[in-house]
Design a protein around this motif. Structure first.
Motif, short mmCIF file in Angstrom:
data_model
loop_
_atom_site.label_atom_id
_atom_site.label_comp_id
_atom_site.label_asym_id
_atom_site.label_seq_id
_atom_site.Cartn_x
_atom_site.Cartn_y
_atom_site.Cartn_z
N CYS A 1 72.56 -50.23 10.50
CA CYS A 1 71.31 -50.21 9.76
C CYS A 1 71.55 -49.58 8.40
CB CYS A 1 70.23 -49.43 10.52
SG CYS A 1 69.82 -50.12 12.14
N SER A 2 71.13 -50.28 7.36
CA SER A 2 71.34 -49.80 6.01
C SER A 2 70.02 -49.40 5.38
CB SER A 2 72.02 -50.88 5.17
OG SER A 2 72.24 -50.43 3.85
N ASP A 3 70.10 -48.84 4.18
CA ASP A 3 68.92 -48.42 3.45
C ASP A 3 68.25 -49.63 2.81
OD1 ASP A 3 67.43 -47.20 0.98
OD2 ASP A 3 67.82 -45.54 2.34
N TYR A 4 66.94 -49.55 2.60
CA TYR A 4 66.21 -50.66 2.00
C TYR A 4 66.44 -50.78 0.50
CZ TYR A 4 63.46 -51.59 6.19
OH TYR A 4 63.05 -51.94 7.45
N SER A 5 66.87 -49.72 -0.13
CA SER A 5 67.00 -49.72 -1.58
C SER A 5 68.25 -50.48 -2.01
CB SER A 5 67.07 -48.29 -2.10
OG SER A 5 67.29 -48.29 -3.49
N ALA A 6 68.12 -51.27 -3.08
CA ALA A 6 69.26 -52.04 -3.59
C ALA A 6 70.31 -51.12 -4.21
CB ALA A 6 68.78 -53.06 -4.61
N ARG A 7 69.93 -49.96 -4.67
CA ARG A 7 70.90 -49.05 -5.28
C ARG A 7 71.84 -48.45 -4.25
NH1 ARG A 7 67.09 -43.84 -6.86
NH2 ARG A 7 66.18 -43.53 -4.78
N HIS A 8 71.44 -48.50 -2.97
CA HIS A 8 72.31 -48.04 -1.89
C HIS A 8 72.99 -49.21 -1.18
CE1 HIS A 8 69.43 -44.36 -1.68
NE2 HIS A 8 70.41 -44.16 -2.55
N LEU A 9 73.14 -50.30 -1.89
CA LEU A 9 73.70 -51.51 -1.31
C LEU A 9 75.14 -51.29 -0.87
CD1 LEU A 9 72.92 -54.49 -0.80
CD2 LEU A 9 73.96 -55.02 -3.00
N LEU A 10 75.43 -51.71 0.35
CA LEU A 10 76.79 -51.58 0.88
C LEU A 10 77.69 -52.64 0.29
CD1 LEU A 10 76.24 -50.96 4.71
CD2 LEU A 10 77.21 -49.36 3.08
N ASP A 11 78.93 -52.31 0.06
CA ASP A 11 79.92 -53.30 -0.31
C ASP A 11 80.18 -54.17 0.92
OD1 ASP A 11 82.03 -54.81 -1.11
OD2 ASP A 11 83.29 -53.14 -1.75
N PRO A 12 79.98 -55.50 0.86
CA PRO A 12 80.15 -56.35 2.05
C PRO A 12 81.52 -56.23 2.70
CG PRO A 12 79.08 -57.56 0.28
CD PRO A 12 79.52 -56.26 -0.30
N LEU A 13 82.53 -55.83 1.93
CA LEU A 13 83.87 -55.70 2.51
C LEU A 13 83.93 -54.58 3.55
CD1 LEU A 13 86.10 -56.19 -0.65
CD2 LEU A 13 85.50 -57.87 1.11
N ASP A 14 83.09 -53.57 3.42
CA ASP A 14 83.09 -52.47 4.39
C ASP A 14 82.60 -52.93 5.76
OD1 ASP A 14 84.15 -50.51 2.66
OD2 ASP A 14 82.17 -50.23 1.75
N PRO A 15 81.40 -53.52 5.88
CA PRO A 15 80.99 -53.98 7.22
C PRO A 15 81.89 -55.07 7.78
CG PRO A 15 79.40 -54.67 5.54
CD PRO A 15 80.31 -53.69 4.90
N ILE A 16 82.50 -55.88 6.92
CA ILE A 16 83.45 -56.88 7.43
C ILE A 16 84.65 -56.20 8.07
CG2 ILE A 16 85.13 -58.61 6.69
CD1 ILE A 16 83.10 -59.80 4.87
N SER A 17 85.16 -55.15 7.44
CA SER A 17 86.29 -54.43 8.02
C SER A 17 85.91 -53.77 9.34
CB SER A 17 86.81 -53.39 7.03
OG SER A 17 85.84 -52.36 6.83
N TRP A 18 84.66 -53.28 9.46
CA TRP A 18 84.22 -52.68 10.72
C TRP A 18 84.12 -53.72 11.82
CZ3 TRP A 18 79.63 -50.14 7.69
CH2 TRP A 18 80.15 -49.16 6.84
N LEU A 19 83.64 -54.92 11.48
CA LEU A 19 83.56 -55.99 12.47
C LEU A 19 84.94 -56.46 12.90
CD1 LEU A 19 80.65 -58.13 10.95
CD2 LEU A 19 80.57 -56.70 13.00
N VAL A 20 85.87 -56.53 11.96
CA VAL A 20 87.23 -56.94 12.29
C VAL A 20 87.88 -55.94 13.25
CG1 VAL A 20 89.55 -57.29 11.34
CG2 VAL A 20 87.56 -58.28 10.19
N ARG A 21 87.64 -54.66 13.05
CA ARG A 21 88.23 -53.63 13.91
C ARG A 21 87.51 -53.55 15.25
NH1 ARG A 21 88.10 -48.84 9.56
NH2 ARG A 21 88.88 -47.55 11.28
N SER A 22 86.25 -53.96 15.31
CA SER A 22 85.50 -53.91 16.57
C SER A 22 85.75 -55.12 17.44
CB SER A 22 84.00 -53.80 16.27
OG SER A 22 83.70 -52.68 15.49
N ARG A 23 86.13 -56.22 16.86
CA ARG A 23 86.30 -57.46 17.62
C ARG A 23 87.34 -57.35 18.73
NH1 ARG A 23 86.04 -63.22 14.51
NH2 ARG A 23 85.82 -64.58 16.33
N PRO A 24 88.52 -56.76 18.50
CA PRO A 24 89.49 -56.66 19.60
C PRO A 24 89.06 -55.70 20.71
CG PRO A 24 90.56 -56.39 17.45
CD PRO A 24 89.10 -56.29 17.23
N LEU A 25 88.04 -54.87 20.47
CA LEU A 25 87.59 -53.91 21.48
C LEU A 25 86.59 -54.51 22.45
CD1 LEU A 25 87.16 -50.75 19.20
CD2 LEU A 25 89.12 -51.38 20.62
N GLY A 26 86.34 -55.81 22.34
CA GLY A 26 85.45 -56.49 23.28
C GLY A 26 83.99 -56.47 22.87
#
Length: 423
Positions: free
Chosen positions: A132-157
């Motif tokens: 869950c992220s913040d609603y404000s655009a100034r706190h926008l996450l870099d999309p590469l960060d959640p992609i890296s978290w998904l890549v690391r979570s995928r092998p864990l089932g």
């Protein structure tokens, strides 16, 4: 379960990971011991000791992990300070819940999320990931960060994914998310849409072979929504919370539960047993859409319909039955809830629905008074025509045991008394 990570590695302003649990050195000792008989304890002493017992710590480890899995991850880490049994449990939790609102700065949130994933027990599966992220655009996450978290979570089932992100981040992630073959449940939510009423267009490649539950809180283009549902062959539960399309084709042979604000369903849904439909801001031209919905969910055993008229118009028109189509028989319908503005013609349609529902057991009717913008109209003209319930309330009416012929006849007579159709 492996040993807990080093507490000096993970820290923030208010978060410190406690040291690993203490392991007794004599756990495998074979030295003989002599036990002496204890004196009988008084009732008062026994009651005092019973109060001092830590029943939470006595729970088995799998139950403790279950409790920890429902907590945000940063709270689960702090829980380690509560008791010795909780130390290191967060590292083996089957869920990872990352909430941006718990931190003031996005870089701290990204750093903490990286450390949570790197310090997890690699032998413990990760079944659920919620971000869950913040609603404000100034706190926008870099999309590469959640992609890296998904890549690391995928092998864990990873099986269950819940994302509540800014629309720019979510749109960037969609090609990767919709190619996640092992997902069993998916929830996508965004809080703004740059495409207006046209909706978001999904990528061409969609592979969700194991997906059983899908929840969408974003505006999709109708054709993309149809492709998304068709790409999930075992989909059983579909929840659409912000879909404004007037007509959507849904081909889901295994769909059992449907919920959403669609004005018209079409397609092949033979297994559908529960439907919760919300139709809002209807005009006189859209009134026939309600009849289309009823036509397409004829196999359900539980049906809930909430219909609200557009505030700019008064709707003394038929809402429940389409005049151009014959009403089908509902062979499985046992529970029906209708929330709308009940005028005389709509009460007549309810009687028609009763005649076409042979096994209906419970009927709940709730009257909604539309907004009156015509001063010449008197409020009493829009009062509910429903019969009173046991509390003398005009706004609701509940009928039960309708499978009994006598009770059904009484319900029809009670509704018919409110009919005052003007020629």
């Amino acid at each position: 379960m492996s040993s807990s990570p080093d507490p000096t590695i993970l820290h923030s302003e208010t978060l410190t990971l406690p040291p690993p649990p203490f392991m007794a050195d004599d756990a495998t000792s074979t030295t003989a011991t002599i036990s002496w008989p204890e004196k009988e304890k008084t009732t008062a002493t026994t009651a005092t000791e019973e109060k001092k017992r830590d029943r939470l710590a006595e729970l088995p480890e799998h139950l403790l992990l279950r409790i920890v899995s429902f907590l945000p991850t940063h709270v689960a880490v702090r829980l380690s300070l509560l008791a010795r049994r909780f130390r290191g449990l967060w590292a083996s939790s089957p869920s990872l819940y990352l909430d941006r609102s718990s931190l003031r700065r996005t870089p701290r949130f990204v750093l903490l999320a990286d450390r949570f994933l790197s310090l997890r027990d690699r032998s413990a599966p990760l079944r659920r990931l919620r971000l869950c992220s913040d609603y404000s655009a100034r706190h926008l996450l870099d999309p590469l960060d959640p992609i890296s978290w998904l890549v690391r979570s995928r092998p864990l089932g990873l099986r269950h994914l819940h994302l509540d992100l800014h629309h720019e981040t979510l749109i960037y992630l969609l090609p990767f998310i919709l190619d996640f073959e092992t997902l069993e449940s998916l929830s996508l939510s965004t809080f703004s849409n740059p495409y207006g009423d046209k909706g978001i267009v999904l990528p061409d490649t969609i592979r969700l072979d194991r997906l059983r539950r899908l929840s969408l809180y974003l505006l999709l283009e109708p054709l993309s929504l149809s492709r998304l549902v068709a790409s999930a062959p075992v989909l059983e539960d579909l929840n659409l919370r912000d879909v404004r399309a007037k007509q959507v084709d849904l081909n889901a042979p295994n769909l059992k539960s449907l919920s959403g604000p669609l004005a018209k369903y079409e397609g092949f849904m033979p297994s559908l047993r529960r439907a919760r439909v919300t139709l809002s801001d209807l005009t006189a031209e859209d009134a026939a859409a309600v009849g289309c919905v009823i036509q397409s969910v004829a196999n359900v055993s539980e049906l809930k319909i909430r219909v609200s008229a557009c505030w700019r118009q008064l709707l003394p028109v038929r809402l429940l039955v389409d005049e151009e189509r014959s009403l089908p028989t509902f062979p499985n319908l046992r529970s029906l809830f209708v929330y709308t503005s009940f005028h005389e013609i709509n009460i007549r349609d309810m009687i028609t629905l009763l005649d076409h529902s042979p096994v209906l057991d419970s009927l709940d009717l709730c009257h909604s008074s539309p907004y009156i913008n015509d001063k010449k109209k008197k409020a009493k003209d829009w009062q509910s025509k429903l019969p009173r319930n046991s509390s003398g309330n005009y706004q609701t009416a509940c009928f039960t045991d309708l499978r009994v012929k006598k009770r059904r006849t009484e319900a029809v007579k009670l509704l018919s008394k409110r009919l005052k159709i003007k020629e």
